[in-house]
Write a protein that holds these residues in place. Structure first.
Motif, PDB file in Angstrom:
ATOM      1  N   ASP A   1      94.977  11.305  38.951  1.00  0.00           N
ATOM      2  CA  ASP A   1      95.367  11.661  40.308  1.00  0.00           C
ATOM      3  C   ASP A   1      95.696  10.392  41.086  1.00  0.00           C
ATOM      4  OD1 ASP A   1      95.012  14.406  40.014  1.00  0.00           O
ATOM      5  OD2 ASP A   1      92.874  14.279  40.479  1.00  0.00           O
TER       6      ASP A   1
ATOM      7  N   HIS B   1     102.016  13.082  42.227  1.00  0.00           N
ATOM      8  CA  HIS B   1     101.412  14.283  41.667  1.00  0.00           C
ATOM      9  C   HIS B   1     100.438  13.934  40.538  1.00  0.00           C
ATOM     10  CE1 HIS B   1     104.015  16.972  43.884  1.00  0.00           C
ATOM     11  NE2 HIS B   1     105.084  16.307  43.478  1.00  0.00           N
ATOM     12  N   ARG B   2      99.607  14.914  40.222  1.00  0.00           N
ATOM     13  CA  ARG B   2      98.680  14.767  39.094  1.00  0.00           C
ATOM     14  C   ARG B   2      99.469  14.630  37.795  1.00  0.00           C
ATOM     15  NH1 ARG B   2      93.507  18.595  38.199  1.00  0.00           N
ATOM     16  NH2 ARG B   2      92.724  17.013  39.654  1.00  0.00           N
ATOM     17  N   ARG B   3      98.986  13.754  36.927  1.00  0.00           N
ATOM     18  CA  ARG B   3      99.592  13.561  35.617  1.00  0.00           C
ATOM     19  C   ARG B   3      98.561  13.835  34.534  1.00  0.00           C
ATOM     20  NH1 ARG B   3     101.521   7.822  37.418  1.00  0.00           N
ATOM     21  NH2 ARG B   3      99.751   8.255  38.782  1.00  0.00           N
TER      22      ARG B   3
ATOM     23  N   THR C   1      93.304  13.003  32.871  1.00  0.00           N
ATOM     24  CA  THR C   1      93.981  13.543  34.040  1.00  0.00           C
ATOM     25  C   THR C   1      93.960  12.475  35.117  1.00  0.00           C
ATOM     26  OG1 THR C   1      93.260  15.792  33.517  1.00  0.00           O
ATOM     27  CG2 THR C   1      93.982  15.367  35.776  1.00  0.00           C
TER      28      THR C   1
ATOM     29  N   GLN D   1     102.644  14.855  31.022  1.00  0.00           N
ATOM     30  CA  GLN D   1     103.212  15.839  31.935  1.00  0.00           C
ATOM     31  C   GLN D   1     102.854  15.483  33.368  1.00  0.00           C
ATOM     32  OE1 GLN D   1     101.650  19.622  30.724  1.00  0.00           O
ATOM     33  NE2 GLN D   1     102.513  19.503  28.663  1.00  0.00           N
TER      34      GLN D   1
ATOM     35  N   ASP E   1     102.343  17.301  37.272  1.00  0.00           N
ATOM     36  CA  ASP E   1     102.156  18.564  37.981  1.00  0.00           C
ATOM     37  C   ASP E   1     103.173  18.632  39.121  1.00  0.00           C
ATOM     38  OD1 ASP E   1     101.254  20.891  39.050  1.00  0.00           O
ATOM     39  OD2 ASP E   1      99.357  20.094  39.810  1.00  0.00           O
TER      40      ASP E   1
END
Length: 267
Positions: A79, A2-4, A77, A250, A252
């Motif tokens: 991916d 997932h995206r972080r 961000t 975080q 996603d």
């Protein structure tokens, strides 16, 4: 994967013109979908130079930083996954030698006593389990000058101390191991985190002796012999006082499940 989303914010009081180096940007192995880095003193932007460290680390150097409040603000961000870290020609020598905080020469006899007869994945698993079970995670329990032997004696430390001790045990058994700073979604309390990579079965494989965050979600920042190579801030000249550090990481979606027992590639 997932995206972080990762970010950090440092506030530093500069009381005499300084030269500073920061290691807060994600490794060059990643290709962020979005990324920003800004340095300001009392609201005015200052110049920064990016330097590529060994193994993909990206350092940012600011020279002649004037007196005032310096704010370092970073966000990225991420991916997808970075490619597996390669073995550089010098790695098996560099990461088997003792270093500033991984004083494996001083721990050789102890490592031999604890792990005699073990090798390969059995050795790595035993080292990880020993450090996890015998060292208490205790914020503020160690000093910035403490090395692996100090942690062994104190039986307490923070993530960098766990990693230093595990690395020193492995190097004392002639196994290449290295220190990695990461952003770690799921870490509580949130901060920069430190983990260990070991060269095993033809790959750099990751373990976290603290077991405080899922390894699959971590994002590499910098890689080195120990914390001296990966510090998020280094003052090379002048006078500074670190006032605050805020780190966020975080993912996603749901955090991966990680029992912390096996080995994993760092994404």
């Amino acid at each position: 994967m997932h995206r972080r989303l990762v970010s950090s914010n440092l506030r530093i009081q500069v009381s005499a013109t300084a030269q500073l180096v920061f290691s807060v940007a994600v490794s060059a192995e990643h290709e962020p979908a979005q990324e920003r880095l800004s340095l300001t003193v009392d609201g005015d932007p200052i110049d920064v130079e990016e330097l590529l460290a060994p193994n993909g680390g990206r350092l940012h150097r600011a020279v002649n930083v004037p007196v005032g409040q310096l704010i370092v603000d970073y966000a990225a961000t991420i991916d997808g996954q970075a490619p597996p870290a390669p073995l550089q020609g010098i790695d098996e020598v560099l990461y088997t030698r003792p270093s500033r905080y991984c004083d494996s020469d001083r721990l050789a006899a102890l490592s031999g006593a604890h792990f005699d007869g073990l090798e390969g994945s059995a050795l790595v698993s035993a080292v990880r389990a020993w450090v996890h079970d015998k060292i208490a995670y205790r914020s503020g329990s160690s000093r910035g000058v403490d090395g692996a032997l100090d942690t062994y004696i104190a039986r307490a430390g923070v993530c960098r101390d766990f990693s230093h001790l595990a690395i020193a045990f492995l190097r004392a058994r002639n196994v290449a191991a290295r220190f990695v700073s990461v952003y770690a979604p799921g870490l509580k309390p949130m901060d920069f985190h430190a983990v260990t990579e070991v060269w095993l079965d033809g790959a750099w494989q990751l373990f976290d002796a603290t077991g405080l965050a899922p390894r699959q979600a971590m994002v590499r920042i910098c890689t080195g012999r120990d914390a001296a190579d990966t510090a998020f801030m280094t003052t090379l000249g002048g006078r500074t006082q670190l006032e605050s550090v805020r780190v966020e990481a975080q993912i996603d979606g749901d955090l991966p499940s990680d029992d912390g027992l096996g080995l994993s590639l760092l994404s």
